[in-house]
Scaffold this motif. Structure first.
Motif, PDB file in Angstrom:
ATOM      1  N   LYS A  26       6.353  12.484  -7.325  1.00 53.45           N
ATOM      2  CA  LYS A  26       7.067  11.870  -8.451  1.00 53.45           C
ATOM      3  C   LYS A  26       8.370  11.259  -7.934  1.00 53.45           C
ATOM      4  CE  LYS A  26       5.165  14.660 -12.160  1.00 53.45           C
ATOM      5  NZ  LYS A  26       4.381  15.654 -11.454  1.00 53.45           N
ATOM      6  N   LEU A  27       8.235  10.277  -7.069  1.00 50.16           N
ATOM      7  CA  LEU A  27       9.432   9.695  -6.488  1.00 50.16           C
ATOM      8  C   LEU A  27       9.938   8.536  -7.342  1.00 50.16           C
ATOM      9  CD1 LEU A  27       8.457   9.513  -2.696  1.00 50.16           C
ATOM     10  CD2 LEU A  27       9.578  11.345  -3.932  1.00 50.16           C
ATOM     11  N   GLY A  28      11.243   8.440  -7.437  1.00 52.72           N
ATOM     12  CA  GLY A  28      11.857   7.316  -8.150  1.00 52.72           C
ATOM     13  C   GLY A  28      11.798   6.080  -7.262  1.00 52.72           C
ATOM     14  N   LYS A  29      12.174   4.933  -7.861  1.00 47.93           N
ATOM     15  CA  LYS A  29      12.061   3.666  -7.132  1.00 47.93           C
ATOM     16  C   LYS A  29      12.885   3.676  -5.832  1.00 47.93           C
ATOM     17  CE  LYS A  29      12.127  -1.186  -8.099  1.00 47.93           C
ATOM     18  NZ  LYS A  29      13.167  -2.129  -8.216  1.00 47.93           N
ATOM     19  N   LYS A  30      14.125   4.195  -5.965  1.00 53.50           N
ATOM     20  CA  LYS A  30      15.037   4.217  -4.802  1.00 53.50           C
ATOM     21  C   LYS A  30      14.478   5.082  -3.675  1.00 53.50           C
ATOM     22  CE  LYS A  30      19.248   2.270  -5.693  1.00 53.50           C
ATOM     23  NZ  LYS A  30      20.005   2.394  -6.943  1.00 53.50           N
ATOM     24  N   GLN A  31      13.978   6.275  -4.081  1.00 56.53           N
ATOM     25  CA  GLN A  31      13.446   7.190  -3.066  1.00 56.53           C
ATOM     26  C   GLN A  31      12.246   6.575  -2.351  1.00 56.53           C
ATOM     27  OE1 GLN A  31      13.271  10.299  -5.971  1.00 56.53           O
ATOM     28  NE2 GLN A  31      13.742  11.819  -4.374  1.00 56.53           N
ATOM     29  N   VAL A  32      11.420   5.868  -3.144  1.00 57.83           N
ATOM     30  CA  VAL A  32      10.243   5.221  -2.555  1.00 57.83           C
ATOM     31  C   VAL A  32      10.697   4.226  -1.490  1.00 57.83           C
ATOM     32  CG1 VAL A  32       8.348   3.609  -3.025  1.00 57.83           C
ATOM     33  CG2 VAL A  32       8.713   5.545  -4.543  1.00 57.83           C
ATOM     34  N   GLU A  33      11.696   3.418  -1.857  1.00 56.42           N
ATOM     35  CA  GLU A  33      12.183   2.407  -0.909  1.00 56.42           C
ATOM     36  C   GLU A  33      12.703   3.065   0.360  1.00 56.42           C
ATOM     37  OE1 GLU A  33      15.024  -0.002  -2.999  1.00 56.42           O
ATOM     38  OE2 GLU A  33      13.420  -0.867  -4.243  1.00 56.42           O
ATOM     39  N   LYS A  34      13.441   4.182   0.163  1.00 57.21           N
ATOM     40  CA  LYS A  34      14.050   4.865   1.316  1.00 57.21           C
ATOM     41  C   LYS A  34      12.957   5.438   2.227  1.00 57.21           C
ATOM     42  CE  LYS A  34      17.344   8.496   2.113  1.00 57.21           C
ATOM     43  NZ  LYS A  34      17.809   9.691   1.485  1.00 57.21           N
ATOM     44  N   GLU A  35      12.015   6.137   1.606  1.00 59.92           N
ATOM     45  CA  GLU A  35      10.968   6.768   2.418  1.00 59.92           C
ATOM     46  C   GLU A  35      10.114   5.724   3.134  1.00 59.92           C
ATOM     47  OE1 GLU A  35       8.628   9.991   1.311  1.00 59.92           O
ATOM     48  OE2 GLU A  35      10.256  11.108   0.400  1.00 59.92           O
ATOM     49  N   LEU A  36       9.860   4.643   2.419  1.00 64.06           N
ATOM     50  CA  LEU A  36       9.052   3.568   2.993  1.00 64.06           C
ATOM     51  C   LEU A  36       9.711   3.045   4.276  1.00 64.06           C
ATOM     52  CD1 LEU A  36       6.701   1.566   2.769  1.00 64.06           C
ATOM     53  CD2 LEU A  36       8.141   0.142   1.336  1.00 64.06           C
ATOM     54  N   ALA A  37      11.021   2.799   4.165  1.00 61.81           N
ATOM     55  CA  ALA A  37      11.759   2.275   5.324  1.00 61.81           C
ATOM     56  C   ALA A  37      11.660   3.267   6.482  1.00 61.81           C
ATOM     57  CB  ALA A  37      13.216   2.035   4.930  1.00 61.81           C
ATOM     58  N   GLN A  38      11.802   4.565   6.150  1.00 67.36           N
ATOM     59  CA  GLN A  38      11.772   5.564   7.228  1.00 67.36           C
ATOM     60  C   GLN A  38      10.409   5.623   7.923  1.00 67.36           C
ATOM     61  OE1 GLN A  38      13.322   8.475   4.623  1.00 67.36           O
ATOM     62  NE2 GLN A  38      15.296   8.615   5.684  1.00 67.36           N
ATOM     63  N   TYR A  39       9.348   5.512   7.110  1.00 68.23           N
ATOM     64  CA  TYR A  39       7.997   5.508   7.713  1.00 68.23           C
ATOM     65  C   TYR A  39       7.828   4.272   8.584  1.00 68.23           C
ATOM     66  CZ  TYR A  39       6.108   9.430   5.035  1.00 68.23           C
ATOM     67  OH  TYR A  39       5.847  10.674   4.536  1.00 68.23           O
ATOM     68  N   GLN A  40       8.259   3.137   8.035  1.00 74.90           N
ATOM     69  CA  GLN A  40       7.988   1.888   8.747  1.00 74.90           C
ATOM     70  C   GLN A  40       8.845   1.738  10.001  1.00 74.90           C
ATOM     71  OE1 GLN A  40       7.961  -1.155   5.651  1.00 74.90           O
ATOM     72  NE2 GLN A  40       5.763  -0.821   5.379  1.00 74.90           N
ATOM     73  N   GLN A  41       9.993   2.404  10.008  1.00 76.15           N
ATOM     74  CA  GLN A  41      10.816   2.340  11.224  1.00 76.15           C
ATOM     75  C   GLN A  41      10.397   3.416  12.225  1.00 76.15           C
ATOM     76  OE1 GLN A  41      14.710   2.795   9.550  1.00 76.15           O
ATOM     77  NE2 GLN A  41      14.514   0.865   8.431  1.00 76.15           N
ATOM     78  N   PHE A  63       0.839  -1.203   0.000  1.00 72.13           N
ATOM     79  CA  PHE A  63       0.000   0.000   0.000  1.00 72.13           C
ATOM     80  C   PHE A  63       0.873   1.251   0.000  1.00 72.13           C
ATOM     81  CE2 PHE A  63      -2.241   3.516   1.862  1.00 72.13           C
ATOM     82  CZ  PHE A  63      -3.427   3.521   1.143  1.00 72.13           C
ATOM     83  N   MET A  64       1.902   1.239   0.873  1.00 73.75           N
ATOM     84  CA  MET A  64       2.719   2.448   0.993  1.00 73.75           C
ATOM     85  C   MET A  64       3.464   2.763  -0.295  1.00 73.75           C
ATOM     86  SD  MET A  64       2.165   4.049   3.656  1.00 73.75           S
ATOM     87  CE  MET A  64       3.517   5.193   3.779  1.00 73.75           C
ATOM     88  N   GLU A  65       3.887   1.728  -0.980  1.00 72.56           N
ATOM     89  CA  GLU A  65       4.559   1.979  -2.272  1.00 72.56           C
ATOM     90  C   GLU A  65       3.595   2.669  -3.214  1.00 72.56           C
ATOM     91  OE1 GLU A  65       6.470  -1.340  -4.069  1.00 72.56           O
ATOM     92  OE2 GLU A  65       7.790  -1.590  -2.338  1.00 72.56           O
ATOM     93  N   MET A  66       2.364   2.190  -3.207  1.00 71.59           N
ATOM     94  CA  MET A  66       1.327   2.777  -4.062  1.00 71.59           C
ATOM     95  C   MET A  66       1.123   4.243  -3.669  1.00 71.59           C
ATOM     96  SD  MET A  66      -2.159   0.693  -4.596  1.00 71.59           S
ATOM     97  CE  MET A  66      -3.146   1.386  -3.299  1.00 71.59           C
ATOM     98  N   PHE A  67       1.079   4.469  -2.338  1.00 72.74           N
ATOM     99  CA  PHE A  67       0.840   5.826  -1.844  1.00 72.74           C
ATOM    100  C   PHE A  67       1.992   6.747  -2.217  1.00 72.74           C
ATOM    101  CE2 PHE A  67       1.618   8.903   1.598  1.00 72.74           C
ATOM    102  CZ  PHE A  67       0.477   9.676   1.460  1.00 72.74           C
ATOM    103  N   LEU A  68       3.219   6.273  -1.980  1.00 75.35           N
ATOM    104  CA  LEU A  68       4.372   7.149  -2.233  1.00 75.35           C
ATOM    105  C   LEU A  68       4.526   7.431  -3.720  1.00 75.35           C
ATOM    106  CD1 LEU A  68       6.846   5.599   0.357  1.00 75.35           C
ATOM    107  CD2 LEU A  68       5.778   7.857   0.467  1.00 75.35           C
ATOM    108  N   LYS A  69       4.256   6.419  -4.518  1.00 79.37           N
ATOM    109  CA  LYS A  69       4.339   6.628  -5.970  1.00 79.37           C
ATOM    110  C   LYS A  69       3.232   7.569  -6.415  1.00 79.37           C
ATOM    111  CE  LYS A  69       6.333   2.295  -7.412  1.00 79.37           C
ATOM    112  NZ  LYS A  69       5.869   0.941  -7.675  1.00 79.37           N
TER     113      LYS A  69
END
Ligand SMILES: C[S@@+](CC[C@H](N)C(=O)[O-])C[C@H]1O[C@@H](n2cnc3c(N)ncnc32)[C@H](O)[C@@H]1O
Length: 1004
Positions: free
Chosen positions: A201-216, A191-197
């Motif tokens: 206009k985040l790239g794949k790497k940025q999405v992964e980074k932000e996702l980790a930060q939210y989840q941690q 879900f979060m990937e869908m939300f961040l995308k």
């Protein structure tokens, strides 16, 4: 606003409103039509244009008017588009608008702020109050709100009421607001990937980074708007439902199921074998993939065994042979003549037999094949025993689940008040529960259960958010039901794996082979896909920065007259006679909505209210006349109620889309009796002309927007001669203005009709000066208006400018000339032709069947000419070609095909149309019998018939333009023959837009 003329009473951005309305029909993402099915939604562009032009005063001068029209509609420009036709790329020139505020996407343009300000100014600095008493899907009130008005939307139907709440209330209340996403959403990487995308206009790497930060927990939960909360709770519902449902959609060999194809079954009358009712066995017919369902009698011939044949060869030397072979290879068990049993090979059952079997509860259904996903493509495989076992488990589980939802089993009866668009009940589908397979019911009931569970989970939100999220997620049950019933058909193009939804037409017909999708899958038609459509609409509705005007949604009948006289504008698109059975059809949705909305009083009845619905019901056991009267008196009551709620200076704009002249007359007459003066009318093209329902149904591709104001109580009765004189006097200047403004065709006729009616409708009644005690009826006056307007146009065609000389031409010939002038002898869209027909006091059916002037050449209609359900869907061979077009395209019947014996002679007191007399003469001339030609000319007094001579000349010119050589030759010979016998030659004429001809008949 004081009683100043409104822009719409003088001018309108007609072309732009039509272009943008038609364009809007192609728009999908974010359009309110994708929130929930509702029949007859008007395009937003047309509503917006009509609202602005009624709310703003006429600026007074032609220059200022032009400027304002352009600000509304923009400019019309030509655009060259490349299109593939028969493998070749061709350039097509299309008109489109540039600028203005009508085009889809321009609803939030800065110019809208200007309009909001101007509208407010026109109402002394306050928001005008707009009412739509037949609001349906809400297009009119939504646009009123966008223009800063206070909108009241009324509809009698609880499903429409609910759609209106979801369109006009919930999103607007929370527009511009955000809240942190719920915890469960944060925990889901998907879900979060869908939300961040989706939210940046985040790239794949940025999405992964932000996702980790939210989840941690390094970032606080992100804030999101209503659309994202709807997505999140849809996601939650799906996860819960998946847990219960997954085992009922088993994945075999690692290949997820896309869909199950089913066939209804019946026992053969001859051998008692179980016959699958299939219209075709083709599963995929593409150049590189040809698959059919195979079907062999089982060992003891009690039924069939299904299989799949891939790589079906292409056989045949030419297209016809290949088509013939394919037809044989993919033949089902059903054809026009009935059902053939695959076990005894006998023609087993007729449609009547199937009805009897259905009503006796002896129609069943069986899965024929399973469609599975394999890498990027679809495969078909036979059903395995485990899948049959699952179906038995479903039946065990279902009662237990149904007990957990309000109202339990769906045994609401299917008792339509109109059988026009519903026929599945004739085959035994007599409750809504029977429209679904047990597994479909199980899935839908499970989604109802989990949606209701979501409600208790929403308690941390403020009340307004809880309400909005819950109702919008609840709406998705309907979207899902639309894609999860046994009336869903497999999409034959290009593979039978897509789901055609239940309401692809506004009808509930019988289906024989149907498709069952997988609602828990992420594919199209699945629950999550469906919630996305809702979220996109919410996004579109909440995106506006300045707040929209207020709204009030009321579940009530339009006939209800309690309420203050406070509305500045009533704009509405009412139901038309028997055209659509809103209540009957909406019951399909009602039964589901009531199970998720059991707390709402609007959903407390068994089914929707049909008694007070303003629709002419059409059951075979009902009297047509009684039902028609009921409808008309209900509409008259609604018009009176509207009048009582409108301020003295207010305006009433009503949309008419019915094509029968008498329906027009009745409704216009009811409006005049209710106290309205008609001041304007504009025909806006609101549908694509190749729509399904066209000829044979009561709808039009153009709708006429009629503008009215209130008649003062002091108005006195009028006299027919003075009223007609005043109308003629007033309308002449208008006709020239409209003609000079380039308005042509049926648009011209309809644009002029409204203003012409003012002279009549400003009197409560109009008496006949020469017939004491008698009244001049609306129909009589309308005929006079139409004649005048049509004569103006025909006069320009026949005489090159002298409009008065066309008066006296009969209706059919007038229609012929108008049609021939605009469309020649080629195919013509039916919409404008219907408008022309009505303005000549005729219907398209009269022209096609009674006078045999029109030919239906193309398009398909879902209703036959009697307005009954088209059962061809059930009875035709899937591969057979349509025989005669019954739909959206018509053309003039060529003269040589008009061979009726009585043509050109008076019948039962009806004088023969002049065009029939010309065509008879052409046939006589062709036989070479000059004496017969002369006899006919003399017996009909045609030699001295001025209009006949003009007509002949105009036809010569038109047939030359249309390059109809034979026709030109015969008409010229006839003309020469007349001249040789001493008839004064007619002067050369000039058709508008054509060069005209000199004395020698050569082009000038
Ligand atoms: C042509 S539709 C309106 C469509 C709407 N303009 C839109 O764009 O979606 C007519 C509506 O009238 C409603 N209706 C029928 N009888 C009614 C009544 N007596 N009072 C109020 N609404 C009624 C129907 O439920 C239907 O929604």
């Amino acid at each position: 606003m004081t009683d100043h003329p409104r822009l719409i009473e003088v001018a309108f951005p007609l072309k732009q409103a039509s272009l943008d309305s038609v364009h809007e029909k192609n728009v999908r993402h974010g359009h309110i039509s994708t929130l929930h099915i509702w029949p007859a939604r008007r395009p937003l562009a047309a509503c917006r244009a009509a609202l602005i032009a009624t709310l703003l005063p006429d600026p007074g001068t032609p220059e200022k008017r032009k400027e304002l029209l352009e600000k509304i509609g923009g400019k019309v420009v030509n655009e060259v588009q490349k299109k593939k036709v028969g493998g070749k790329t061709v350039e097509v020139v299309r008109e489109r608008t540039e600028g203005g505020v009508l085009h889809w996407g321009n609803e939030n343009s800065p110019d809208m702020d200007w309009f909001r300000e101007e509208i407010k100014k026109a109402y002394g600095g306050r928001a005008p109050r707009v009412l739509d008493p037949f609001a349906g899907g809400g297009a009119i009130p939504l646009e009123a709100m966008r223009l800063g008005c206070e909108a009241t939307a009324i509809d009698i139907n609880p499903v429409a009421w609910f759609i209106l709440k979801c369109t006009l209330e919930y999103p607007q209340k929370l527009a511009g607001q955000v809240r942190p996403l719920p915890k469960f959403a944060l925990e889901s990487s998907e879900f979060m990937e869908m939300f961040l995308k989706g939210s940046g206009k985040l790239g794949k790497k940025q999405v992964e980074k932000e996702l980790a930060q939210y989840q941690q927990g390094l970032f606080p939960p992100p804030e999101a708007d209503l659309a994202w909360h709807v997505r999140a709770w849809g996601w939650w519902v799906l996860q819960q439902a998946r847990r219960d449902l997954e085992r009922f959609y088993p994945i075999i060999d690692g290949k997820p199921t896309v869909a199950y194809l089913w066939a209804r079954t019946v026992a053969c009358k001859n051998c008692r074998a179980i016959i699958p009712l299939l219209k075709t066995r083709w599963l995929c017919k593409k150049d590189n993939k040809r698959v059919v369902l195979t079907m062999e009698p089982n060992d003891n011939k009690t039924g069939v065994v299904f299989g799949v044949q891939n790589d079906v060869p292409v056989i045949g030397g030419n297209v016809a042979q290949r088509r013939e072979y394919d037809k044989k290879v993919g033949a089902g068990t059903m054809s026009r003549s009935g059902v053939t049993c695959p076990c005894c090979n006998a023609p087993s059952m007729t449609m009547e037999d199937l009805r009897l079997e259905g009503k006796a509860g002896r129609l069943n259904a069986d899965v024929t094949v399973v469609v599975v996903q394999c890498n990027d493509s679809r495969e078909y495989r036979a059903v395995i025993p485990h899948e049959r076992e699952v179906l038995r488990e479903v039946e065990v589980k279902l009662p237990e689940l149904l007990e957990q939802i309000p109202h339990g089993e769906l045994n609401e009866p299917l008792q339509p008040e109109s059988t026009r668009s519903i026929s599945c009940d004739l085959y035994g589908i007599n409750t809504f529960g029977k429209m679904f397979t047990p597994r479909q019911t199980l899935a839908l009931a499970c989604f109802v259960k989990t949606t209701r569970q979501a409600r208790s989970e929403l308690s941390s939100y403020p009340l307004e958010w809880q309400e909005a999220i819950y109702r919008l997620v609840a709406l998705n049950i309907d979207r899902l039901a639309d894609r999860c019933s046994t009336l869903c058909r497999p999409d034959p193009t290009p593979t039978q794996s897509g789901v055609i939804n239940t309401f692809s037409k506004f009808a509930l017909p019988m289906t024989w082979d149907f498709i069952e999708g997988v609602p828990i899958a992420n594919s199209s038609g699945g629950y999550i896909h469906s919630i996305e459509w809702i979220a996109l609409v919410v996004e579109n509705l909440t995106r506006r920065v300045p707040p929209m005007g207020d709204s009030r949604v009321v579940h009530q009948s339009a006939t209800h007259s309690n309420g203050p006289q406070c509305f500045d504008l009533v704009m509405t698109d009412p139901p038309y006679y028997e055209a659509i059975s809103y209540a009957d059809l909406s019951d399909f949705f009602y039964v589901w909505l009531k199970r998720v909305n059991e707390d709402l009083p609007q959903f407390s009845t068994t089914l929707t209210d049909k008694t007070n619905e303003a629709v002419q019901h059409m059951r075979s056991d009902k009297s047509r006349v009684v039902e028609r009267n009921k409808y008309e008196s209900r509409m008259a009551e609604a018009f009176r109620s509207i009048n009582s709620r409108l301020t003295q200076e207010g305006r009433f704009v009503v949309v008419f889309a019915h094509k029968q002249p008498d329906a027009w007359e009745t409704l216009v007459s009811a409006m005049i009796h209710a106290g309205f003066v008609v001041t304007g009318s504009w025909p806006i093209q609101t549908e694509m002309s190749n729509r399904g329902r066209a000829i044979g149904s009561a709808s039009l591709s153009s709708s006429v927007w009629l503008v009215c104001k209130k008649r003062p109580d002091s108005a006195r009765l009028g006299w027919d001669n003075r009223v007609l004189d005043e109308m003629r006097h007033n309308i002449h200047a208008r006709l020239r203005d409209y003609w000079d403004a380039g308005i042509r065709g049926p648009d011209f006729v309809w644009a002029a009709t409204g203003p012409a009616m003012e002279a009549y409708s400003k009197h409560p009644v109009v008496k006949k000066a020469n017939e004491p005690g008698k009244l001049m009826e609306v129909s009589e006056f309308l005929r006079a208006v139409r004649r005048l307007v049509v004569d103006f146009v025909v006069g320009r065609v026949l005489t090159g400018g002298d409009e008065t000389s066309a008066s006296g031409l009969d209706d059919v010939t007038t229609y012929y000339i108008l049609h021939r002038h605009d469309f020649g002898v080629s195919d013509a869209p039916v919409g404008p032709c219907i408008l022309y027909a009505v303005s000549c006091n005729l219907s398209d059916r009269d022209l096609a069947d009674r006078f045999e002037i029109l030919l239906r050449t193309g398009g398909l209609s879902s209703a036959d000419d009697d307005g009954e359900v088209d059962e061809s869907d059930e009875e035709t061979d899937a591969d057979s070609e349509p025989e005669e077009g019954t739909g959206s395209i018509v053309k003039l019947r060529p003269w040589h095909q008009r061979k009726r014996k009585s043509m050109g002679f008076d019948t039962e007191g009806h004088p023969a149309p002049l065009i029939d007399q010309v065509h008879r003469l052409m046939h006589l001339w062709k036989t070479g019998d000059v004496a017969k030609v002369d006899d006919y000319l003399d017996s009909r007094g045609l030699r001295k018939h001025a209009l006949f001579l003009y007509l002949l000349q105009a036809l010569i010119e038109l047939s030359r333009r249309d390059e109809q050589r034979d026709e030109v030759v015969i008409l010229e010979n006839l003309s020469n023959h007349l001249q040789a016998r001493g008839v004064a030659p007619t002067r050369p004429v000039t058709l508008p837009g054509l060069g005209g001809y000199d004395e020698n008949g050569d082009p000038a």
